[in-house]
Design a protein around this motif. Structure first.
Motif, PDB file in Angstrom:
ATOM      1  N   ALA A 111      -0.495  17.876 -26.494  1.00 17.63           N
ATOM      2  CA  ALA A 111       0.550  16.908 -26.153  1.00 17.63           C
ATOM      3  C   ALA A 111       0.637  16.717 -24.643  1.00 17.63           C
ATOM      4  CB  ALA A 111       1.893  17.378 -26.717  1.00 17.63           C
ATOM      5  N   ILE A 112       0.500  17.827 -23.900  1.00 17.82           N
ATOM      6  CA  ILE A 112       0.487  17.721 -22.431  1.00 17.82           C
ATOM      7  C   ILE A 112      -0.731  16.937 -21.976  1.00 17.82           C
ATOM      8  CG2 ILE A 112       0.340  19.041 -20.294  1.00 17.82           C
ATOM      9  CD1 ILE A 112       1.876  21.289 -21.669  1.00 17.82           C
ATOM     10  N   ALA A 113      -1.871  17.160 -22.623  1.00 18.97           N
ATOM     11  CA  ALA A 113      -3.101  16.451 -22.261  1.00 18.97           C
ATOM     12  C   ALA A 113      -2.950  14.951 -22.491  1.00 18.97           C
ATOM     13  CB  ALA A 113      -4.278  16.999 -23.064  1.00 18.97           C
ATOM     14  N   VAL A 114      -2.249  14.578 -23.552  1.00 19.34           N
ATOM     15  CA  VAL A 114      -2.036  13.152 -23.827  1.00 19.34           C
ATOM     16  C   VAL A 114      -1.229  12.517 -22.699  1.00 19.34           C
ATOM     17  CG1 VAL A 114      -0.883  11.512 -25.350  1.00 19.34           C
ATOM     18  CG2 VAL A 114      -2.243  13.369 -26.324  1.00 19.34           C
ATOM     19  N   GLU A 115      -0.185  13.222 -22.258  1.00 19.60           N
ATOM     20  CA  GLU A 115       0.633  12.673 -21.168  1.00 19.60           C
ATOM     21  C   GLU A 115      -0.174  12.576 -19.877  1.00 19.60           C
ATOM     22  OE1 GLU A 115       4.852  13.438 -18.770  1.00 19.60           O
ATOM     23  OE2 GLU A 115       4.346  14.647 -20.541  1.00 19.60           O
ATOM     24  N   ILE A 116      -0.982  13.589 -19.598  1.00 15.93           N
ATOM     25  CA  ILE A 116      -1.797  13.544 -18.380  1.00 15.93           C
ATOM     26  C   ILE A 116      -2.801  12.406 -18.469  1.00 15.93           C
ATOM     27  CG2 ILE A 116      -3.600  14.776 -17.102  1.00 15.93           C
ATOM     28  CD1 ILE A 116      -2.055  17.332 -17.490  1.00 15.93           C
ATOM     29  N   GLY A 117      -3.336  12.157 -19.656  1.00 13.65           N
ATOM     30  CA  GLY A 117      -4.258  11.030 -19.820  1.00 13.65           C
ATOM     31  C   GLY A 117      -3.592   9.706 -19.505  1.00 13.65           C
ATOM     32  N   GLN A 118      -2.331   9.567 -19.937  1.00  8.35           N
ATOM     33  CA  GLN A 118      -1.601   8.346 -19.629  1.00  8.35           C
ATOM     34  C   GLN A 118      -1.308   8.229 -18.130  1.00  8.35           C
ATOM     35  OE1 GLN A 118      -0.824   5.817 -21.804  1.00  8.35           O
ATOM     36  NE2 GLN A 118      -2.148   6.986 -23.207  1.00  8.35           N
ATOM     37  N   LEU A 119      -0.983   9.349 -17.519  1.00  9.52           N
ATOM     38  CA  LEU A 119      -0.717   9.341 -16.073  1.00  9.52           C
ATOM     39  C   LEU A 119      -1.991   9.008 -15.294  1.00  9.52           C
ATOM     40  CD1 LEU A 119       1.597  12.482 -15.792  1.00  9.52           C
ATOM     41  CD2 LEU A 119       2.281  10.071 -15.734  1.00  9.52           C
ATOM     42  N   LYS A 120      -3.130   9.505 -15.799  1.00 14.30           N
ATOM     43  CA  LYS A 120      -4.414   9.195 -15.144  1.00 14.30           C
ATOM     44  C   LYS A 120      -4.688   7.698 -15.191  1.00 14.30           C
ATOM     45  CE  LYS A 120      -8.042   9.982 -17.474  1.00 14.30           C
ATOM     46  NZ  LYS A 120      -9.141  10.625 -18.245  1.00 14.30           N
ATOM     47  N   GLU A 121      -4.436   7.073 -16.329  1.00 13.94           N
ATOM     48  CA  GLU A 121      -4.635   5.628 -16.433  1.00 13.94           C
ATOM     49  C   GLU A 121      -3.639   4.870 -15.560  1.00 13.94           C
ATOM     50  OE1 GLU A 121      -4.599   4.335 -20.461  1.00 13.94           O
ATOM     51  OE2 GLU A 121      -6.262   5.640 -21.082  1.00 13.94           O
ATOM     52  N   ASP A 122      -2.450   5.425 -15.416  1.00 16.38           N
ATOM     53  CA  ASP A 122      -1.463   4.791 -14.540  1.00 16.38           C
ATOM     54  C   ASP A 122      -1.941   4.805 -13.095  1.00 16.38           C
ATOM     55  OD1 ASP A 122       1.306   3.686 -14.079  1.00 16.38           O
ATOM     56  OD2 ASP A 122       1.466   5.514 -12.887  1.00 16.38           O
ATOM     57  N   ILE A 123      -2.534   5.925 -12.672  1.00 14.83           N
ATOM     58  CA  ILE A 123      -3.073   6.002 -11.309  1.00 14.83           C
ATOM     59  C   ILE A 123      -4.198   4.984 -11.131  1.00 14.83           C
ATOM     60  CG2 ILE A 123      -4.342   7.474  -9.700  1.00 14.83           C
ATOM     61  CD1 ILE A 123      -2.762   9.844 -10.759  1.00 14.83           C
ATOM     62  N   ALA A 124      -5.038   4.836 -12.160  1.00 13.47           N
ATOM     63  CA  ALA A 124      -6.109   3.838 -12.087  1.00 13.47           C
ATOM     64  C   ALA A 124      -5.521   2.439 -11.961  1.00 13.47           C
ATOM     65  CB  ALA A 124      -6.999   3.933 -13.322  1.00 13.47           C
ATOM     66  N   GLY A 125      -4.404   2.186 -12.642  1.00 12.70           N
ATOM     67  CA  GLY A 125      -3.744   0.887 -12.526  1.00 12.70           C
ATOM     68  C   GLY A 125      -3.216   0.641 -11.121  1.00 12.70           C
ATOM     69  N   VAL A 126      -2.695   1.688 -10.485  1.00 11.79           N
ATOM     70  CA  VAL A 126      -2.227   1.543  -9.097  1.00 11.79           C
ATOM     71  C   VAL A 126      -3.402   1.252  -8.175  1.00 11.79           C
ATOM     72  CG1 VAL A 126      -1.118   2.735  -7.166  1.00 11.79           C
ATOM     73  CG2 VAL A 126      -0.244   3.045  -9.488  1.00 11.79           C
ATOM     74  N   ALA A 127      -4.535   1.896  -8.420  1.00 14.67           N
ATOM     75  CA  ALA A 127      -5.727   1.654  -7.592  1.00 14.67           C
ATOM     76  C   ALA A 127      -6.173   0.204  -7.674  1.00 14.67           C
ATOM     77  CB  ALA A 127      -6.863   2.576  -8.015  1.00 14.67           C
ATOM     78  N   ASN A 128      -5.882  -0.446  -8.794  1.00 17.11           N
ATOM     79  CA  ASN A 128      -6.281  -1.849  -8.981  1.00 17.11           C
ATOM     80  C   ASN A 128      -5.148  -2.815  -8.669  1.00 17.11           C
ATOM     81  OD1 ASN A 128      -8.869  -1.094  -9.853  1.00 17.11           O
ATOM     82  ND2 ASN A 128      -8.196  -0.879 -11.980  1.00 17.11           N
ATOM     83  N   THR A 129      -4.208  -2.373  -7.850  1.00 19.23           N
ATOM     84  CA  THR A 129      -3.081  -3.231  -7.476  1.00 19.23           C
ATOM     85  C   THR A 129      -3.585  -4.480  -6.756  1.00 19.23           C
ATOM     86  OG1 THR A 129      -1.584  -1.352  -7.278  1.00 19.23           O
ATOM     87  CG2 THR A 129      -0.946  -3.376  -6.139  1.00 19.23           C
ATOM     88  N   SER A 169       0.830  -1.202   0.000  1.00 21.12           N
ATOM     89  CA  SER A 169       0.000   0.000   0.000  1.00 21.12           C
ATOM     90  C   SER A 169       0.869   1.259   0.000  1.00 21.12           C
ATOM     91  CB  SER A 169      -0.921   0.010   1.225  1.00 21.12           C
ATOM     92  OG  SER A 169      -1.783  -1.105   1.227  1.00 21.12           O
ATOM     93  N   GLU A 170       1.897   1.256   0.809  1.00 20.20           N
ATOM     94  CA  GLU A 170       2.779   2.422   0.881  1.00 20.20           C
ATOM     95  C   GLU A 170       3.496   2.655  -0.441  1.00 20.20           C
ATOM     96  OE1 GLU A 170       5.880   5.187   1.636  1.00 20.20           O
ATOM     97  OE2 GLU A 170       6.208   3.118   0.999  1.00 20.20           O
ATOM     98  N   GLN A 171       3.914   1.560  -1.078  1.00 19.23           N
ATOM     99  CA  GLN A 171       4.585   1.687  -2.359  1.00 19.23           C
ATOM    100  C   GLN A 171       3.636   2.256  -3.415  1.00 19.23           C
ATOM    101  OE1 GLN A 171       4.198  -0.153  -5.406  1.00 19.23           O
ATOM    102  NE2 GLN A 171       5.932   0.893  -6.369  1.00 19.23           N
ATOM    103  N   GLY A 172       2.368   1.806  -3.372  1.00 20.49           N
ATOM    104  CA  GLY A 172       1.385   2.327  -4.312  1.00 20.49           C
ATOM    105  C   GLY A 172       1.125   3.803  -4.093  1.00 20.49           C
TER     106      GLY A 172
END
Length: 292
Positions: free
Chosen positions: A109-127, A76-79
């Motif tokens: 281009a910044i929005a695309v990166e933020i979209g990827q980061l948002k999906e990454d956060i969702a992936g962490v939530a589903n750890t 949890s702490e790592q996430g």
């Protein structure tokens, strides 16, 4: 009282039998390293051993529980640490997008990166750890954040605590409150940032202050789990001390003193040889020997 030959022979055989029994006891102690091999050898030692062994077994079980708690907390702490870094990166991108020097293509281009980061956060939530979702309370078999076909997210988060008994009568919460890290408002803010960058309408928005508010909540939750982790380490140290003490007491109660056992066995062997020698003199005479 008249002492007969049969009486002498019977006493000699009985004493030899007792000598064999004593030698057998010392040999068993030497072979097993234990004072007793059955409760009838010493009921007091046997009863104390049951209590000491129960205590040691409890400590060993609590240590296994600690391993489970460590797994949950460290994962949890790592996430949360990863989400913290990603949120910091999103803030940097948001500040970059609001400086007024970017072209529409640059903002997208910044929005695309933020979209990827948002999906990454969702992936962490589903750890998942050992097949269980660690950021969904007691509903460990349900994915807390689901990605829809249109790119939006559906949240189904459980906030019930998961408590693990780490010591006698002491239970410690090992999970985090997912709504303080992955709540719907957080993802809505990220989506608003992405939409604003795509449309080029970020000026005058309060998205930065909202993002900072989410960042503070994430940091507070990370601090809380850090405090609980420190307490877990202290409990672990105390259990290790208890295990050492319980093992020592159990050893003192049941383990034989090998040096003393060897000495007693040697003495008993000498006594047994002497008994055999005397017994041979007592049992040897017969009626024919007296008639000679």
């Amino acid at each position: 009282m008249r002492v007969t030959q049969s009486m002498l022979a019977s006493n000699s055989l009985r004493n030899l039998s007792n000598s064999y029994s004593n030698m057998g006891k010392y040999q068993d102690q030497l072979a097993t390293g234990k004072k007793i091999n059955r409760p009838s050898d010493d009921p007091v030692v046997a009863i104390k051993g049951m209590f000491y062994r129960t205590n040691l077994t409890e400590v060993e079980q609590y240590k296994r529980n600690l391993n489970e708690a460590y797994q949950w907390m460290e994962s949890s702490e790592q996430g949360i640490e990863h989400v913290t870094k990603v949120t910091q990166r999103i803030r940097e991108l948001l500040v970059q997008g609001q400086n007024g020097t970017n072209t529409p293509e640059g903002l997208k281009a910044i929005a695309v990166e933020i979209g990827q980061l948002k999906e990454d956060i969702a992936g962490v939530a589903n750890t998942q750890v050992a097949g269980r979702y660690i950021f969904n309370g007691t509903m460990t078999d349900v994915k807390p954040v689901a990605v829809n076909a249109d790119g939006s997210f559906t949240h189904e988060m459980n906030t019930e605590p998961i408590n693990v008994e780490v010591s006698k009568g002491v239970q410690l919460k090992v999970n985090v409150n997912p709504t303080k890290v992955f709540d719907t408002d957080f993802f809505n803010t990220l989506q608003a940032i992405e939409d604003g960058l795509n449309s080029g309408s970020l000026e005058g928005s309060d998205l930065l202050s909202k993002l900072d508010g989410h960042f503070e909540k994430i940091s507070a939750e990370r601090s809380e789990i850090g405090a609980r982790y420190n307490r877990l380490e202290m409990i672990d140290a105390r259990l290790q001390d208890q295990e050492i003490i319980a093992s020592r007491i159990l050893s003192e109660n049941e383990d034989a003193h090998i040096e003393r056992v060897i000495s007693d066995l040697t003495i008993q062997e000498s006594i047994h040889r002497a008994s055999l020698a005397v017994g041979s003199k007592v049992i040897q005479p017969t009626l024919i020997d007296f008639l000679r």
